[in-house]
Design a protein around this motif. Structure first.
Motif, mmCIF file in Angstrom:
data_model
loop_
_atom_site.group_PDB
_atom_site.id
_atom_site.type_symbol
_atom_site.label_atom_id
_atom_site.label_comp_id
_atom_site.label_asym_id
_atom_site.label_seq_id
_atom_site.Cartn_x
_atom_site.Cartn_y
_atom_site.Cartn_z
ATOM 1 N N UNK A 1 0.812 -1.220 0.000
ATOM 2 C CA UNK A 1 0.000 0.000 0.000
ATOM 3 C C UNK A 1 0.840 1.262 0.000
ATOM 4 N N UNK A 2 1.971 1.188 0.670
ATOM 5 C CA UNK A 2 2.710 2.430 0.825
ATOM 6 C C UNK A 2 4.155 2.112 1.173
ATOM 7 N N UNK A 3 5.072 2.829 0.548
ATOM 8 C CA UNK A 3 6.483 2.649 0.876
ATOM 9 C C UNK A 3 7.095 4.016 1.081
ATOM 10 N N UNK A 4 7.878 4.140 2.116
ATOM 11 C CA UNK A 4 8.547 5.420 2.330
ATOM 12 C C UNK A 4 9.947 5.155 2.812
ATOM 13 N N UNK A 5 10.860 6.017 2.419
ATOM 14 C CA UNK A 5 12.258 5.764 2.731
ATOM 15 C C UNK A 5 12.836 6.895 3.563
ATOM 16 N N UNK A 6 13.522 6.520 4.609
ATOM 17 C CA UNK A 6 14.153 7.514 5.469
ATOM 18 C C UNK A 6 15.658 7.425 5.275
ATOM 19 N N UNK A 7 16.407 8.083 6.163
ATOM 20 C CA UNK A 7 17.852 8.137 5.977
ATOM 21 C C UNK A 7 18.486 6.742 6.026
ATOM 22 N N UNK A 8 18.142 5.973 7.056
ATOM 23 C CA UNK A 8 18.727 4.632 7.083
ATOM 24 C C UNK A 8 17.699 3.549 7.396
ATOM 25 N N UNK A 9 16.442 3.824 7.100
ATOM 26 C CA UNK A 9 15.451 2.759 7.254
ATOM 27 C C UNK A 9 14.313 3.000 6.283
ATOM 28 N N UNK A 10 13.581 1.966 6.006
ATOM 29 C CA UNK A 10 12.417 2.195 5.151
ATOM 30 C C UNK A 10 11.173 1.542 5.722
ATOM 31 N N UNK A 11 10.027 2.143 5.430
ATOM 32 C CA UNK A 11 8.765 1.675 5.995
ATOM 33 C C UNK A 11 7.864 1.218 4.869
ATOM 34 N N UNK A 12 7.212 0.140 5.117
ATOM 35 C CA UNK A 12 6.294 -0.344 4.102
ATOM 36 C C UNK A 12 5.022 -0.823 4.786
ATOM 37 N N UNK A 13 3.902 -0.485 4.190
ATOM 38 C CA UNK A 13 2.640 -0.995 4.718
ATOM 39 C C UNK A 13 2.044 -1.905 3.660
ATOM 40 N N UNK A 14 1.705 -3.106 4.051
ATOM 41 C CA UNK A 14 1.154 -4.028 3.065
ATOM 42 C C UNK A 14 0.003 -4.834 3.628
ATOM 43 N N UNK A 15 -0.816 -5.289 2.701
ATOM 44 C CA UNK A 15 -1.970 -6.091 3.063
ATOM 45 C C UNK A 15 -1.638 -7.515 2.648
ATOM 46 N N UNK A 16 -1.860 -8.482 3.552
ATOM 47 C CA UNK A 16 -1.468 -9.840 3.182
ATOM 48 C C UNK A 16 -2.570 -10.818 3.529
ATOM 49 N N UNK A 17 -2.639 -11.892 2.745
ATOM 50 C CA UNK A 17 -3.569 -12.972 3.097
ATOM 51 C C UNK A 17 -3.004 -13.703 4.304
ATOM 52 N N UNK A 18 -3.889 -14.283 5.097
ATOM 53 C CA UNK A 18 -3.427 -14.890 6.344
ATOM 54 C C UNK A 18 -2.519 -16.091 6.094
ATOM 55 N N UNK A 19 -2.537 -16.600 4.872
ATOM 56 C CA UNK A 19 -1.715 -17.783 4.587
ATOM 57 C C UNK A 19 -0.265 -17.418 4.277
ATOM 58 N N UNK A 20 0.012 -16.140 4.119
ATOM 59 C CA UNK A 20 1.364 -15.729 3.729
ATOM 60 C C UNK A 20 2.364 -16.010 4.848
ATOM 61 N N UNK A 21 3.501 -16.548 4.468
ATOM 62 C CA UNK A 21 4.587 -16.741 5.424
ATOM 63 C C UNK A 21 5.377 -15.434 5.487
ATOM 64 N N UNK A 22 5.047 -14.617 6.458
ATOM 65 C CA UNK A 22 5.566 -13.246 6.445
ATOM 66 C C UNK A 22 7.088 -13.157 6.601
ATOM 67 N N UNK A 23 7.692 -13.862 7.565
ATOM 68 C CA UNK A 23 9.147 -13.762 7.675
ATOM 69 C C UNK A 23 9.850 -14.147 6.375
ATOM 70 N N UNK A 24 9.313 -15.176 5.720
ATOM 71 C CA UNK A 24 9.911 -15.630 4.477
ATOM 72 C C UNK A 24 9.806 -14.521 3.418
ATOM 73 N N UNK A 25 8.637 -13.907 3.387
ATOM 74 C CA UNK A 25 8.398 -12.822 2.425
ATOM 75 C C UNK A 25 9.360 -11.661 2.660
ATOM 76 N N UNK A 26 9.488 -11.268 3.937
ATOM 77 C CA UNK A 26 10.347 -10.121 4.252
ATOM 78 C C UNK A 26 11.806 -10.434 3.950
ATOM 79 N N UNK A 27 12.217 -11.657 4.277
ATOM 80 C CA UNK A 27 13.603 -12.026 3.995
ATOM 81 C C UNK A 27 13.863 -12.093 2.495
ATOM 82 N N UNK A 28 12.832 -12.520 1.761
ATOM 83 C CA UNK A 28 12.980 -12.554 0.313
ATOM 84 C C UNK A 28 13.148 -11.130 -0.222
ATOM 85 N N UNK A 29 12.380 -10.185 0.327
ATOM 86 C CA UNK A 29 12.528 -8.784 -0.095
ATOM 87 C C UNK A 29 13.953 -8.323 0.165
ATOM 88 N N UNK A 30 14.439 -8.652 1.357
ATOM 89 C CA UNK A 30 15.799 -8.238 1.708
ATOM 90 C C UNK A 30 16.812 -8.810 0.719
#
Lengths: 186, 164
Positions: free
Chosen positions: A41-70
Motif C-alpha cells: 500500500x505504501x512505501x517510504x524511505x528515510x535516511x537509514x530505514x524504510x517503511x512499508x505498509x502491506x496487506x497480506x492474506x493470512x496464509x502468507x509466510x511473512x518472515x519468508x516474504x520479508x527475507x525474500x525482499x531483503x
C-alpha cells in the motif's frame, strides 16, 4: 494489514543516488514478490530505514516474504550500484532485524499519517501507540517512553488524528460519583 | 451550606501532571488550590513538568515556592504507569488523600486501591458551581479543545455535556 520497518546500510548510498531510485527499486521487488497474496500500500524511505505498509492474506509466510525482499533488493541494488559494496560492513546491505506490527492496534490512517509525522523514531512511536491503544500502558507512561511531556504527546496524537479519550461512560459515572462524595458532603 | 463547606475543607488532594498543565494553561491553579485543604504534588510530577521550562512550569514552581502547593519527595514506578502517575497514586494511598488523575489506567488502579479519584473536568465543574469560572461554558469547551485535552465523545454522548 501489516506495517514493517527495516534498517539497512544505505545512509551513504542514499546520498549517492537519491532516495527516489531506491524506493522505486524496493517497490518493484516487493510488488513482484507479492503476486496474489500481498498488496503493497505504501512505501517510504528515510535516511537509514524504510517503511512499508502491506496487506497480506493470512496464509502468507511473512518472515519468508520479508527475507525474500531483503535478499532480492540487496542483490539488485548491489548489481545496479556496485559502488555500494565499498561502503558496506561485511557486505550486508540490510541489518538482520526488522520491526513488524499489525495495523490491528493502530489504524491504517494513523500508520499512513505516521509516515510523515515528525517524530524521529517511528518504530518506537508505533510500538508505544500500540501499547497505549491495547491498554498496556497509560498516557503518562506512553509520553514518558517517547520522551515527551503529556501536553506534547496530546499535540502529537492530535496531529496523527487519533481520537483517544480519557473518558468512557464508566469513567464519567465514577467521576461524578466521586465528585458528589468530595464536594457535596455525600 | 456551611456544614457542606466544612466537609469540603476536610479533603486534601494530590495532583498529577496533566491536571496541572491544563489548569495552569487555563489560569485556574490558584482557584482550584483554594478548593482543597491542601494540594500536594510529587517530585516525579515536577520533574515531568520541568521537561519544558514554559509558563506552566514557572506557575507551578511559583505556587510551590509560596507553599500553596506542597512538594512531596516521592518517586515511584508502577508497572504500565508513568512515574508521575505512580507517585501521585502512592502519595494519595499513603496519606489518604484524593488523587486527581486523568488517565484511565491510572484511575482504575487508584480506585481499586480504594482511593477517591477526581479528574480535571470534575475540578472545572466545581469552579463553575462556586462561580469562580471566568468564562462561559462554551468558551471553556473551546479552550479545552484547543489544548487538545483528551475528552472526546464516546458514542453519542459528549463528555463535556455529561459534566456540565
Amino acid at each position: 494489514m501489516w506495517g514493517v520497518v527495516m534498517r539497512g546500510g544505505f545512509e551513504n548510498f542514499v546520498g549517492l543516488r537519491g532516495v527516489r531510485e531506491f524506493v522505486v527499486g524496493v517497490e518493484d521487488s516487493a510488488r513482484s514478490l507479492g503476486s496474489d497474496d500481498v498488496t503493497v500500500l505504501c512505501i517510504e524511505c528515510d535516511k537509514d530505514n524504510f517503511h512499508m505498509i502491506f496487506k497480506a492474506k493470512s496464509t502468507l509466510n511473512i518472515p519468508k516474504y520479508l527475507n525474500a525482499i531483503k535478499t532480492i533488493t540487496s542483490r539488485e541494488i548491489k548489481r545496479k550500484f556496485p559502488e555500494v559494496k565499498k561502503k558496506l560492513w561485511k557486505s550486508m546491505f540490510w541489518s538482520r532485524s526488522y520491526f513488524l506490527a499489525t495495523t490491528g492496534q493502530v489504524t491504517l490512517d494513523v500508520l499512513l499519517k505516521g509516515v510523515v509525522v515528525p517524530y524521529r523514531d517511528k518504530e518506537k512511536l508505533f510500538l508505544v501507540l500500540g501499547l497505549l491503544f491495547a491498554g498496556r500502558v497509560s498516557f503518562g507512561k506512553a509520553a514518558e517512553l517517547l520522551g515527551l511531556r503529556v501536553d506534547e504527546f496530546w499535540d502529537l496524537l492530535d496531529e496523527l488524528g487519533v481520537k483517544f479519550s480519557y473518558y468512557d461512560r464508566e469513567e464519567v459515572e465514577k467521576e461524578l460519583e466521586a465528585y458528589r462524595k468530595v464536594f457535596s458532603g455525600f | 451550606m456551611k456544614r457542606n463547606l466544612k466537609r469540603i475543607e476536610k479533603f486534601s488532594a494530590v495532583f498529577n501532571t496533566s491536571v496541572l498543565i491544563v489548569l495552569a494553561k487555563l489560569k485556574y491553579l490558584n482557584d482550584v488550590a483554594a478548593l482543597f485543604k491542601q494540594v500536594e504534588v510529587s517530585r516525579a510530577v515536577m520533574k515531568e513538568l520541568s521537561a519544558r521550562k514554559d509558563e506552566v512550569y514557572s506557575r507551578v514552581k511559583e505556587l510551590v515556592n509560596r507553599d500553596v502547593i506542597k512538594l512531596e519527595d516521592v518517586e515511584r514506578d508502577f508497572p504500565g504507569l508513568g512515574r508521575g502517575e505512580s507517585s501521585t497514586i502512592f502519595v494519595a494511598l499513603v496519606k489518604g488523600k484524593v488523587a486527581v488523575l486523568d488517565d484511565r489506567k491510572a484511575r482504575r488502579l487508584a480506585r481499586d486501591l480504594g482511593i477517591t479519584v477526581l479528574g480535571t473536568l470534575a475540578l472545572l465543574k466545581r469552579l463553575y458551581e462556586v462561580g469562580k469560572l471566568k468564562e462561559s461554558l462554551e468558551e471553556l469547551y473551546i479552550k479545552l479543545t484547543r489544548l487538545k485535552f483528551r475528552s472526546k465523545c464516546f458514542g453519542s454522548n459528549c463528555v463535556f455535556n455529561c459534566f456540565f
